[in-house]
Design a protein around this motif. Structure first.
Motif, short mmCIF file in Angstrom:
data_model
loop_
_atom_site.label_atom_id
_atom_site.label_comp_id
_atom_site.label_asym_id
_atom_site.label_seq_id
_atom_site.Cartn_x
_atom_site.Cartn_y
_atom_site.Cartn_z
N GLU A 27 -19.65 10.55 -26.57
CA GLU A 27 -18.56 10.72 -27.54
C GLU A 27 -17.25 10.90 -26.77
O GLU A 27 -17.12 11.80 -25.96
CB GLU A 27 -18.82 11.93 -28.42
N ASP A 30 -12.79 10.33 -30.32
CA ASP A 30 -13.19 10.20 -31.73
C ASP A 30 -14.04 8.97 -32.01
O ASP A 30 -14.03 8.44 -33.11
CB ASP A 30 -11.96 10.19 -32.64
N ALA A 31 -14.76 8.50 -31.01
CA ALA A 31 -15.67 7.38 -31.19
C ALA A 31 -16.93 7.65 -30.37
O ALA A 31 -16.94 8.49 -29.49
CB ALA A 31 -15.02 6.07 -30.75
N HIS A 32 -17.97 6.94 -30.70
CA HIS A 32 -19.24 7.08 -30.01
C HIS A 32 -19.50 5.77 -29.28
O HIS A 32 -19.65 4.72 -29.89
CB HIS A 32 -20.35 7.40 -31.01
N ARG A 48 -18.74 0.22 -29.34
CA ARG A 48 -18.14 1.47 -29.82
C ARG A 48 -18.45 1.61 -31.30
O ARG A 48 -18.33 0.65 -32.07
CB ARG A 48 -16.64 1.42 -29.61
N TYR A 49 -18.89 2.80 -31.69
CA TYR A 49 -19.24 3.08 -33.08
C TYR A 49 -18.47 4.29 -33.58
O TYR A 49 -18.15 5.19 -32.82
CB TYR A 49 -20.74 3.38 -33.20
N THR A 50 -18.21 4.33 -34.88
CA THR A 50 -17.58 5.50 -35.47
C THR A 50 -18.63 6.46 -36.02
O THR A 50 -18.37 7.64 -36.18
CB THR A 50 -16.62 5.10 -36.60
N ASN A 51 -19.81 5.93 -36.29
CA ASN A 51 -20.89 6.74 -36.85
C ASN A 51 -21.88 7.11 -35.72
O ASN A 51 -22.47 6.22 -35.11
CB ASN A 51 -21.60 5.92 -37.93
N PRO A 52 -22.08 8.41 -35.45
CA PRO A 52 -22.97 8.79 -34.34
C PRO A 52 -24.42 8.40 -34.57
O PRO A 52 -25.14 8.09 -33.62
CB PRO A 52 -22.82 10.31 -34.25
N GLU A 53 -24.87 8.39 -35.81
CA GLU A 53 -26.25 8.00 -36.10
C GLU A 53 -26.50 6.54 -35.78
O GLU A 53 -27.54 6.17 -35.26
CB GLU A 53 -26.61 8.28 -37.57
N THR A 54 -25.53 5.69 -36.07
CA THR A 54 -25.66 4.26 -35.77
C THR A 54 -25.70 4.04 -34.26
O THR A 54 -26.50 3.24 -33.77
CB THR A 54 -24.49 3.47 -36.39
#
Length: 70
Positions: A27, A30-32, A48-54
């Motif tokens: 992280e 503000d991105a994962h 790069r993802y905004t949702n940590p679960e994804t």
């Protein structure tokens, strides 16, 4: 080389390939970030993802795919 020695050599090679690179999630800003980390600890971004679960799901899937491929 006997069949048992050959099977052991293949298993050692598979284990070494699986230990070389892993997909991890970090992280930052503000991105994962989905990153590929090699055996020496160097890592580089893949996506790069905004949702940590994804991001975690993508890392788990890629790690499992890599293990099945080996």
């Amino acid at each position: 080389m006997t069949p048992e020695e050959y099977a052991a050599a293949l298993e050692d090679e598979r284990r070494a390939r699986n230990e070389r690179a892993r997909y991890i999630v970090r992280e930052e800003y503000d991105a994962h970030h989905l990153m590929r980390r090699n055996g020496s600890g160097q890592a580089w971004g893949v996506a790069r993802y905004t949702n940590p679960e994804t991001a975690a799901l993508a890392a788990a899937f890629l790690n499992r795919l890599k293990e099945d491929e080996a």
